[in-house]
Design an enzyme around this catalytic site. Structure first.
Site, PDB file in Angstrom:
ATOM      1  N   SER A   1      19.658   9.265  51.652  1.00  0.00           N
ATOM      2  CA  SER A   1      20.238  10.568  51.974  1.00  0.00           C
ATOM      3  C   SER A   1      21.252  10.982  50.925  1.00  0.00           C
ATOM      4  O   SER A   1      21.618  12.149  50.849  1.00  0.00           O
ATOM      5  CB  SER A   1      20.878  10.546  53.363  1.00  0.00           C
ATOM      6  OG  SER A   1      21.809   9.505  53.446  1.00  0.00           O
TER       7      SER A   1
ATOM      8  N   HIS B   1      13.135  12.281  53.026  1.00  0.00           N
ATOM      9  CA  HIS B   1      14.371  12.195  53.802  1.00  0.00           C
ATOM     10  C   HIS B   1      14.209  12.677  55.240  1.00  0.00           C
ATOM     11  O   HIS B   1      14.033  13.873  55.493  1.00  0.00           O
ATOM     12  CB  HIS B   1      15.471  13.007  53.087  1.00  0.00           C
ATOM     13  CG  HIS B   1      16.818  12.882  53.718  1.00  0.00           C
ATOM     14  ND1 HIS B   1      17.716  13.925  53.767  1.00  0.00           N
ATOM     15  CD2 HIS B   1      17.421  11.844  54.349  1.00  0.00           C
ATOM     16  CE1 HIS B   1      18.812  13.518  54.387  1.00  0.00           C
ATOM     17  NE2 HIS B   1      18.653  12.269  54.750  1.00  0.00           N
TER      18      HIS B   1
ATOM     19  N   GLU C   1      12.580  16.231  54.415  1.00  0.00           N
ATOM     20  CA  GLU C   1      12.712  16.765  53.058  1.00  0.00           C
ATOM     21  C   GLU C   1      11.867  15.929  52.105  1.00  0.00           C
ATOM     22  O   GLU C   1      12.017  14.708  52.050  1.00  0.00           O
ATOM     23  CB  GLU C   1      14.184  16.726  52.618  1.00  0.00           C
ATOM     24  CG  GLU C   1      15.061  17.633  53.458  1.00  0.00           C
ATOM     25  CD  GLU C   1      16.545  17.526  53.144  1.00  0.00           C
ATOM     26  OE1 GLU C   1      17.254  18.516  53.356  1.00  0.00           O
ATOM     27  OE2 GLU C   1      17.009  16.445  52.703  1.00  0.00           O
TER      28      GLU C   1
ATOM     29  N   ASN D   1      21.967  18.530  53.904  1.00  0.00           N
ATOM     30  CA  ASN D   1      23.348  18.072  53.726  1.00  0.00           C
ATOM     31  C   ASN D   1      24.129  18.944  52.743  1.00  0.00           C
ATOM     32  O   ASN D   1      25.359  18.958  52.760  1.00  0.00           O
ATOM     33  CB  ASN D   1      23.372  16.612  53.270  1.00  0.00           C
ATOM     34  CG  ASN D   1      23.060  15.675  54.427  1.00  0.00           C
ATOM     35  OD1 ASN D   1      23.176  16.050  55.593  1.00  0.00           O
ATOM     36  ND2 ASN D   1      22.642  14.472  54.112  1.00  0.00           N
TER      37      ASN D   1
HETATM   38  P1  NAI Z   1      20.112   0.242  59.487  1.00  0.00           P
HETATM   39  O1  NAI Z   1      21.257  -0.563  59.060  1.00  0.00           O
HETATM   40  O2  NAI Z   1      19.917   0.561  60.930  1.00  0.00           O
HETATM   41  O3  NAI Z   1      18.760  -0.473  58.982  1.00  0.00           O
HETATM   42  C1  NAI Z   1      18.580  -0.968  57.691  1.00  0.00           C
HETATM   43  C2  NAI Z   1      17.605  -2.135  57.777  1.00  0.00           C
HETATM   44  O4  NAI Z   1      17.218  -2.485  56.450  1.00  0.00           O
HETATM   45  C3  NAI Z   1      18.201  -3.382  58.407  1.00  0.00           C
HETATM   46  O5  NAI Z   1      17.333  -3.871  59.399  1.00  0.00           O
HETATM   47  C4  NAI Z   1      18.316  -4.383  57.227  1.00  0.00           C
HETATM   48  O6  NAI Z   1      18.109  -5.708  57.619  1.00  0.00           O
HETATM   49  C5  NAI Z   1      17.204  -3.895  56.324  1.00  0.00           C
HETATM   50  N1  NAI Z   1      17.382  -4.214  54.919  1.00  0.00           N
HETATM   51  C6  NAI Z   1      18.517  -4.151  54.187  1.00  0.00           C
HETATM   52  N2  NAI Z   1      18.265  -4.482  52.903  1.00  0.00           N
HETATM   53  C7  NAI Z   1      16.948  -4.768  52.824  1.00  0.00           C
HETATM   54  C8  NAI Z   1      16.080  -5.153  51.756  1.00  0.00           C
HETATM   55  N3  NAI Z   1      16.542  -5.317  50.518  1.00  0.00           N
HETATM   56  N4  NAI Z   1      14.769  -5.332  52.035  1.00  0.00           N
HETATM   57  C9  NAI Z   1      14.315  -5.170  53.275  1.00  0.00           C
HETATM   58  N5  NAI Z   1      15.069  -4.799  54.322  1.00  0.00           N
HETATM   59  C10 NAI Z   1      16.378  -4.593  54.101  1.00  0.00           C
HETATM   60  O7  NAI Z   1      20.166   1.589  58.607  1.00  0.00           O
HETATM   61  P2  NAI Z   1      19.540   3.034  58.919  1.00  0.00           P
HETATM   62  O8  NAI Z   1      20.514   3.851  59.646  1.00  0.00           O
HETATM   63  O9  NAI Z   1      18.191   2.823  59.492  1.00  0.00           O
HETATM   64  O10 NAI Z   1      19.432   3.657  57.450  1.00  0.00           O
HETATM   65  C11 NAI Z   1      18.554   3.147  56.478  1.00  0.00           C
HETATM   66  C12 NAI Z   1      18.423   4.090  55.300  1.00  0.00           C
HETATM   67  O11 NAI Z   1      18.101   5.370  55.733  1.00  0.00           O
HETATM   68  C13 NAI Z   1      19.655   4.244  54.410  1.00  0.00           C
HETATM   69  O12 NAI Z   1      19.228   4.346  53.068  1.00  0.00           O
HETATM   70  C14 NAI Z   1      20.246   5.544  54.848  1.00  0.00           C
HETATM   71  O13 NAI Z   1      20.964   6.200  53.843  1.00  0.00           O
HETATM   72  C15 NAI Z   1      18.983   6.325  55.181  1.00  0.00           C
HETATM   73  N6  NAI Z   1      19.232   7.386  56.156  1.00  0.00           N
HETATM   74  C16 NAI Z   1      19.961   7.146  57.285  1.00  0.00           C
HETATM   75  C17 NAI Z   1      20.190   8.147  58.208  1.00  0.00           C
HETATM   76  C18 NAI Z   1      20.980   7.884  59.452  1.00  0.00           C
HETATM   77  O14 NAI Z   1      21.392   8.849  60.103  1.00  0.00           O
HETATM   78  N7  NAI Z   1      21.219   6.649  59.843  1.00  0.00           N
HETATM   79  C19 NAI Z   1      19.646   9.515  58.000  1.00  0.00           C
HETATM   80  C20 NAI Z   1      18.849   9.629  56.822  1.00  0.00           C
HETATM   81  C21 NAI Z   1      18.686   8.622  55.941  1.00  0.00           C
END
Ligand code: NAI
Length: 506
Positions: free
Chosen positions: A121, A142, A154, A192
């Site tokens: 994001s 996104h 997006e 955003n």
């Molecule tokens: P989260 O923390 O809930 O999940 C991330 C997951 O990725 C975890 O299960 C972790 O173990 C895993 N992980 C971390 N590094 C890893 C790797 N190198 N290889 C494989 N798995 C790995 O995070 P969330 O909220 O799901 O966000 C994830 C991504 O999505 C981020 O890049 C964030 O910027 C993007 N994003 C998040 C939004 C939100 O509102 N939470 C909205 C839009 C985008």
């Protein structure tokens, strides 16, 4: 329906990855889940099963469909299991080097024609793709949280992303029923970026102590139809999320004044007063319910003064009609009598400036926001100036509340509350069109679906009239001398020519 991608890999199965996996399965793809944390992908699979079972209980899916969807999910023991995927979507931690490393590894596993997508994001898609052998295969994709309910995605083209890859992602999005919008790789992408105006300008209003949080929230909801006021919204999103976004976009645009964040949120973030989730933000929450201070009572005034309206007031005929309906005694002479309440209705200027320029007695002068027709709003907003007498303020308040309509009395400010917040939103959106970040249509779609505004920002500008928005901004620049209010060329040209803000050049 044949899914565009037979097998889709999801890397990172947290909140976002899970939702994205659900969408891919619902589009008809086989989905392989992978997460570095042991057990995380399996947890995600079980959670998705539960989601689908719930949907089937609600009658939204048949038992057969659920069985079919479940059969399409597979948990990968290692990243190598993603080799057969035609598309891999990443939703891991938001760190550039970690994402770069992941995609470097992935492109060595999958076929050359496979698409690699990042759900970042805030990072640059171009930067994520920079070290790859095939940067043309990497695209920004996104989603918004919660993925199944936020029905916009997006599709972001990095500097080298191929047009075919963008088209494939656009088509795939439609297969699970979301709306795709196309964006260039720029800070904040569409949603955003377009969302910067609402909170930052409301914070400027607070910073000037024009009104309190609750009053500003009420005004923007009742006058413009926003579902949540800016402070309610910031409390919900929480400042530990939204303040860094404000700061990041501002910095990424090399300190562009339009996106300048506020010391108010920086301070509150430092103090941990971040929003609803901690029980205190701009509002205090008791059992999850915001404690909203009561509205100031309408003053009781025994005798109302006659009213004189400045000849330069916006919508002057409408003001006279309204005064008549409210039973006011209207003065029609060239100058106000000694007893009269003097009304001005500025666009972008403050009451003080008008009183000075029109040589009106400031102690009896009040402003009325007439940017929109009175009938189109649920609240009237009056503004004092530093010299306004209390009896005149109370009389104006009582008069305009006579028919039971809500009234807020605020302090003087260039462009009242709604004018300046809406003009800021419109101006930022216009500038996004000017920069070619997206098409006007995609901008409107992304903002209505992603931010829940009552209408797209360009439609908002057209509703008020591009020429009026331009006037508000020019006048606010006069009042504040702040470059953040300089109109975008997109708005300036369309406003000057009386064209719609959605008008695109031949
Ligand atoms: P989260 O923390 O809930 O999940 C991330 C997951 O990725 C975890 O299960 C972790 O173990 C895993 N992980 C971390 N590094 C890893 C790797 N190198 N290889 C494989 N798995 C790995 O995070 P969330 O909220 O799901 O966000 C994830 C991504 O999505 C981020 O890049 C964030 O910027 C993007 N994003 C998040 C939004 C939100 O509102 N939470 C909205 C839009 C985008």
């Amino acid at each position: 329906m044949q899914p565009l991608f037979k097998t889709v890999g999801i890397v990172g199965t947290g909140a976002m990855g899970r939702g994205i996996a659900q969408m891919a399965a619902q589009a008809g793809s086989d989905v392989i889940l992978f997460d570095v944390q042991p057990g995380a992908a399996e947890t995600a699979r079980l959670a998705l099963r539960e989601t689908w079972n719930k949907l089937s209980l609600k009658g939204k899916l048949t038992a057969e469909q659920v069985t079919d969807l479940e059969a399409r999910l597979q948990v990968a023991g290692s990243i190598q299991a993603l080799a057969p995927c035609q598309l891999v979507i990443e939703a891991i931690v938001e760190k550039l080097d970690v994402k770069q490393r992941l995609f470097g590894e992935l492109e060595g596993l999958v076929a050359a024609s496979a698409v690699l997508a990042t759900n970042t994001s805030s990072l640059s898609v171009t930067a994520i793709a920079a070290g790859l052998q095939r940067p043309e295969q990497l695209v920004g994709y996104h989603f918004f949280n919660p993925v199944p309910l936020m029905k916009v995605v997006e599709v972001i083209a990095g500097l080298k992303t191929s047009a075919l890859v963008c088209q494939q992602m656009t088509d795939f999005t439609r297969q699970f029923g979301h709306t795709p919008v196309s964006a260039q790789d720029t800070p904040g992408f569409i949603v955003n970026h377009a969302g910067r105006g609402y909170g930052t300008e409301a914070l400027r209003v607070i910073g000037e102590r024009v009104a309190d949080f609750a009053t500003i929230d009420r005004i923007l909801k009742d006058q413009m139809g926003f579902r949540l006021g800016p402070f309610e919204l910031m409390d919900l999103t929480a400042l530990d999320v939204s303040h860094p976004v404000m700061e990041a976009i501002y910095r990424q645009y090399f300190d562009e004044p339009r996106y300048r964040p506020s010391v108010i949120t920086a301070q509150r973030l430092a103090g941990g007063v971040v929003g609803k989730k901690v029980g205190e933000g701009f509002y205090v929450y008791t059992d999850g319910v915001a404690q909203v201070p009561a509205e100031p009572a309408v003053p009781v005034v025994a005798e109302l003064p006659p009213v004189w309206v400045s000849p330069k007031a916006a919508r002057r005929t409408e003001i006279f009609q309204l005064l008549k309906e409210l039973g006011a005694q209207i003065e029609t002479a060239g100058a106000p009598s000694e007893a009269a309440l003097i009304l001005v209705a500025p666009l972008g200027l403050d009451v003080t400036t008008l009183a000075a320029v029109e040589r009106l007695d400031p102690t009896r002068t009040m402003g009325l926001d007439m940017m929109l027709e009175d009938s189109a709003t649920k609240r009237r907003v009056l503004a004092t100036n530093p010299a306004t007498r209390i009896d005149m303020r109370d009389a104006a308040h009582a008069l305009f509340a006579r028919d039971g309509k809500a009234v807020s009395v605020v302090r003087d400010s260039g462009g009242f509350v709604t004018q300046r917040v809406v003009a800021t939103i419109v101006n930022i959106a216009a500038d996004m069109c000017q920069q070619g970040i997206c098409s006007p249509d995609d901008l409107e779609l992304a903002v209505t679906l992603g931010l829940g505004y009552p209408m797209g920002p360009l439609a908002m500008g057209d509703r008020i009239g591009p020429t009026n928005v331009l006037e508000i901004l020019f006048n606010m620049q006069t009042v504040y001398g702040d470059p953040r209010y300089r109109p975008s060329p997109w708005l300036r040209r369309r406003g000057a020519l009386g064209l719609s803000l959605k008008h695109t050049e031949a």
